[in-house]
Design an enzyme around this catalytic site. Structure first.
Site, PDB file in Angstrom:
ATOM      1  N   TYR A  42      -6.214  -5.466 -11.724  1.00 14.46           N
ATOM      2  CA  TYR A  42      -6.589  -4.809 -10.472  1.00 14.46           C
ATOM      3  C   TYR A  42      -7.646  -5.635  -9.743  1.00 14.46           C
ATOM      4  CZ  TYR A  42      -8.094  -1.070  -7.307  1.00 14.46           C
ATOM      5  OH  TYR A  42      -8.412  -0.331  -6.195  1.00 14.46           O
ATOM      6  N   HIS A  83      -7.330  -7.790  -6.103  1.00 14.96           N
ATOM      7  CA  HIS A  83      -8.249  -7.579  -4.984  1.00 14.96           C
ATOM      8  C   HIS A  83      -9.043  -8.842  -4.656  1.00 14.96           C
ATOM      9  CE1 HIS A  83      -7.152  -3.379  -5.357  1.00 14.96           C
ATOM     10  NE2 HIS A  83      -7.671  -3.215  -4.152  1.00 14.96           N
ATOM     11  N   TYR A  90     -16.101  -1.452   2.997  1.00 17.94           N
ATOM     12  CA  TYR A  90     -15.186  -0.798   2.057  1.00 17.94           C
ATOM     13  C   TYR A  90     -15.443  -1.357   0.666  1.00 17.94           C
ATOM     14  CZ  TYR A  90     -10.493   0.868   0.516  1.00 17.94           C
ATOM     15  OH  TYR A  90      -9.437   1.480  -0.105  1.00 17.94           O
ATOM     16  N   TRP A 131       1.536  -3.720   0.190  1.00 16.16           N
ATOM     17  CA  TRP A 131       0.399  -3.698  -0.740  1.00 16.16           C
ATOM     18  C   TRP A 131       0.570  -2.554  -1.746  1.00 16.16           C
ATOM     19  CZ3 TRP A 131      -3.284  -6.814  -2.343  1.00 16.16           C
ATOM     20  CH2 TRP A 131      -4.358  -6.289  -3.057  1.00 16.16           C
ATOM     21  N   TRP A 132       0.948  -1.390  -1.255  1.00 19.76           N
ATOM     22  CA  TRP A 132       1.156  -0.261  -2.165  1.00 19.76           C
ATOM     23  C   TRP A 132       2.224  -0.589  -3.208  1.00 19.76           C
ATOM     24  CZ3 TRP A 132       1.631   4.043   2.068  1.00 19.76           C
ATOM     25  CH2 TRP A 132       0.354   4.339   2.564  1.00 19.76           C
TER      26      TRP A 132
END
Length: 104
Positions: free
Chosen positions: A18, A22, A41, A76-77
């Site tokens: 993960y 990113h 963010y 992306w999802w």
């Protein structure tokens, strides 16, 4: 600027993956998020259970609700769906969090 927070769920065994994904976030996704009015963010991970805590700021008149319509967001999802808890459309399951304390 409004600040919001939400919780998502990662497969705890996928923490390194993960973070790697990113670290290599697509520039076109960054542009879409910024164009939607999102800034500052951050996502935090609880390594004990894979809980993700996200916090961001969004400008007045933001277009965050339109992000699911953008192809880059859907890609992306799909790219993240193998390591996260998701909805049928591959979007991450997300629970809004209510602020209970703030120190200005």
């Amino acid at each position: 600027m409004e600040q919001i927070a939400f919780r998502m769920q990662l497969d705890p065994a996928q923490a390194a993956e993960y973070e790697r994904r990113h670290d290599e976030i697509w520039p076109e996704l960054v542009a879409a998020l910024k164009d939607a009015g999102i800034s500052d963010y951050s996502i935090f991970l609880d390594l004990s259970d894979g809980s993700l805590f996200a916090v961001l700021r969004r400008r007045p008149g933001h277009a965050m609700d339109a992000l699911p319509e953008q192809a880059v967001m859907r890609r992306w999802w799909q790219a993240m769906a193998d390591i996260m808890r998701t909805n049928p459309d591959a979007s991450p399951t997300a629970s809004p969090l209510r602020r209970v304390f703030h120190l200005p």
